[in-house]
Design a protein around this motif. Structure first.
Motif, PDB file in Angstrom:
ATOM      1  N   CYS A   6       0.831  -1.201   0.000  1.00  7.27           N
ATOM      2  CA  CYS A   6       0.000   0.000   0.000  1.00  7.27           C
ATOM      3  C   CYS A   6       0.871   1.258   0.000  1.00  7.27           C
ATOM      4  O   CYS A   6       0.615   2.206  -0.748  1.00  7.27           O
ATOM      5  CB  CYS A   6      -0.973   0.004   1.165  1.00  7.27           C
ATOM      6  N   ALA A   7       1.891   1.269   0.812  1.00 12.25           N
ATOM      7  CA  ALA A   7       2.774   2.436   0.897  1.00 12.25           C
ATOM      8  C   ALA A   7       3.559   2.631  -0.398  1.00 12.25           C
ATOM      9  O   ALA A   7       3.821   3.762  -0.809  1.00 12.25           O
ATOM     10  CB  ALA A   7       3.719   2.307   2.079  1.00 12.25           C
ATOM     11  N   LYS A   8       3.920   1.562  -1.050  1.00 16.16           N
ATOM     12  CA  LYS A   8       4.651   1.664  -2.322  1.00 16.16           C
ATOM     13  C   LYS A   8       3.741   2.113  -3.458  1.00 16.16           C
ATOM     14  O   LYS A   8       4.144   2.880  -4.316  1.00 16.16           O
ATOM     15  CB  LYS A   8       5.289   0.324  -2.683  1.00 16.16           C
ATOM     16  N   ASN A   9       2.494   1.620  -3.454  1.00 19.20           N
ATOM     17  CA  ASN A   9       1.574   1.914  -4.554  1.00 19.20           C
ATOM     18  C   ASN A   9       0.768   3.192  -4.380  1.00 19.20           C
ATOM     19  O   ASN A   9       0.235   3.720  -5.352  1.00 19.20           O
ATOM     20  CB  ASN A   9       0.631   0.736  -4.769  1.00 19.20           C
ATOM     21  N   TYR A  10       0.654   3.683  -3.153  1.00 21.61           N
ATOM     22  CA  TYR A  10      -0.087   4.924  -2.908  1.00 21.61           C
ATOM     23  C   TYR A  10       0.605   5.683  -1.769  1.00 21.61           C
ATOM     24  O   TYR A  10       0.045   5.879  -0.696  1.00 21.61           O
ATOM     25  CB  TYR A  10      -1.536   4.615  -2.565  1.00 21.61           C
ATOM     26  N   PRO A  11       1.835   6.148  -2.014  1.00 20.69           N
ATOM     27  CA  PRO A  11       2.626   6.792  -0.957  1.00 20.69           C
ATOM     28  C   PRO A  11       2.070   8.121  -0.459  1.00 20.69           C
ATOM     29  O   PRO A  11       2.431   8.550   0.636  1.00 20.69           O
ATOM     30  CB  PRO A  11       3.997   6.966  -1.600  1.00 20.69           C
ATOM     31  N   THR A  12       1.182   8.754  -1.201  1.00 23.20           N
ATOM     32  CA  THR A  12       0.594   9.996  -0.708  1.00 23.20           C
ATOM     33  C   THR A  12      -0.489   9.730   0.334  1.00 23.20           C
ATOM     34  O   THR A  12      -0.888  10.640   1.051  1.00 23.20           O
ATOM     35  CB  THR A  12      -0.002  10.838  -1.860  1.00 23.20           C
ATOM     36  N   LEU A  13      -0.945   8.476   0.440  1.00 22.32           N
ATOM     37  CA  LEU A  13      -1.984   8.131   1.408  1.00 22.32           C
ATOM     38  C   LEU A  13      -1.471   7.241   2.540  1.00 22.32           C
ATOM     39  O   LEU A  13      -1.928   7.359   3.661  1.00 22.32           O
ATOM     40  CB  LEU A  13      -3.156   7.441   0.706  1.00 22.32           C
ATOM     41  N   PHE A  14      -0.531   6.357   2.230  1.00 23.20           N
ATOM     42  CA  PHE A  14      -0.028   5.413   3.235  1.00 23.20           C
ATOM     43  C   PHE A  14       1.448   5.640   3.522  1.00 23.20           C
ATOM     44  O   PHE A  14       2.216   5.968   2.617  1.00 23.20           O
ATOM     45  CB  PHE A  14      -0.199   3.967   2.753  1.00 23.20           C
ATOM     46  N   ILE A  15       1.829   5.413   4.767  1.00 18.43           N
ATOM     47  CA  ILE A  15       3.229   5.487   5.183  1.00 18.43           C
ATOM     48  C   ILE A  15       3.498   4.307   6.107  1.00 18.43           C
ATOM     49  O   ILE A  15       2.601   3.862   6.832  1.00 18.43           O
ATOM     50  CB  ILE A  15       3.544   6.821   5.891  1.00 18.43           C
ATOM     51  N   MET A  16       4.695   3.794   6.059  1.00 14.98           N
ATOM     52  CA  MET A  16       5.066   2.704   6.961  1.00 14.98           C
ATOM     53  C   MET A  16       5.623   3.291   8.250  1.00 14.98           C
ATOM     54  O   MET A  16       6.454   4.185   8.229  1.00 14.98           O
ATOM     55  CB  MET A  16       6.118   1.790   6.311  1.00 14.98           C
ATOM     56  N   GLN A  17       5.126   2.793   9.360  1.00 15.49           N
ATOM     57  CA  GLN A  17       5.660   3.148  10.676  1.00 15.49           C
ATOM     58  C   GLN A  17       6.051   1.831  11.325  1.00 15.49           C
ATOM     59  O   GLN A  17       5.184   1.060  11.751  1.00 15.49           O
ATOM     60  CB  GLN A  17       4.629   3.894  11.519  1.00 15.49           C
ATOM     61  N   GLY A  18       7.337   1.591  11.354  1.00 15.71           N
ATOM     62  CA  GLY A  18       7.802   0.286  11.795  1.00 15.71           C
ATOM     63  C   GLY A  18       7.378  -0.735  10.766  1.00 15.71           C
ATOM     64  O   GLY A  18       7.641  -0.582   9.581  1.00 15.71           O
ATOM     65  N   LYS A  19       6.670  -1.755  11.188  1.00 13.74           N
ATOM     66  CA  LYS A  19       6.207  -2.799  10.273  1.00 13.74           C
ATOM     67  C   LYS A  19       4.724  -2.685   9.959  1.00 13.74           C
ATOM     68  O   LYS A  19       4.123  -3.617   9.444  1.00 13.74           O
ATOM     69  CB  LYS A  19       6.497  -4.181  10.869  1.00 13.74           C
ATOM     70  N   LYS A  20       4.130  -1.520  10.254  1.00 12.09           N
ATOM     71  CA  LYS A  20       2.705  -1.327  10.003  1.00 12.09           C
ATOM     72  C   LYS A  20       2.474  -0.152   9.073  1.00 12.09           C
ATOM     73  O   LYS A  20       3.139   0.872   9.178  1.00 12.09           O
ATOM     74  CB  LYS A  20       1.954  -1.086  11.310  1.00 12.09           C
ATOM     75  N   ALA A  21       1.502  -0.311   8.202  1.00 12.20           N
ATOM     76  CA  ALA A  21       1.103   0.787   7.332  1.00 12.20           C
ATOM     77  C   ALA A  21       0.095   1.647   8.078  1.00 12.20           C
ATOM     78  O   ALA A  21      -0.778   1.140   8.783  1.00 12.20           O
ATOM     79  CB  ALA A  21       0.483   0.259   6.055  1.00 12.20           C
ATOM     80  N   VAL A  22       0.219   2.948   7.907  1.00 10.18           N
ATOM     81  CA  VAL A  22      -0.664   3.906   8.558  1.00 10.18           C
ATOM     82  C   VAL A  22      -1.192   4.856   7.488  1.00 10.18           C
ATOM     83  O   VAL A  22      -0.461   5.239   6.576  1.00 10.18           O
ATOM     84  CB  VAL A  22       0.109   4.697   9.644  1.00 10.18           C
TER      85      VAL A  22
END
Length: 53
Positions: A6-22
């Motif tokens: 998700c973070a790779k495909n939609y980085p303007t919406l998702f970010i990785m914090q540790g091992k979880k996407a936020v």
């Protein structure tokens, strides 16, 4: 799971914090619904949902 798709495909919406996407703060008007649907479908554990409510 922390696969990062998700973070790779939609980085303007998702970010990785540790091992979880936020989900980042976002403007509903600026959402790319086509990209969001693609990310939802690509999630291997079906952890992403979107609702207008």
């Amino acid at each position: 799971m922390g696969c990062t798709l998700c973070a790779k495909n939609y980085p303007t919406l998702f970010i990785m914090q540790g091992k979880k996407a936020v989900v980042k703060a976002y403007d509903k008007q600026a959402l790319d619904y086509e990209k969001l649907q693609s990310v939802i479908k690509a999630c291997p554990v079906h952890a992403i949902e979107y609702s207008e409510q």
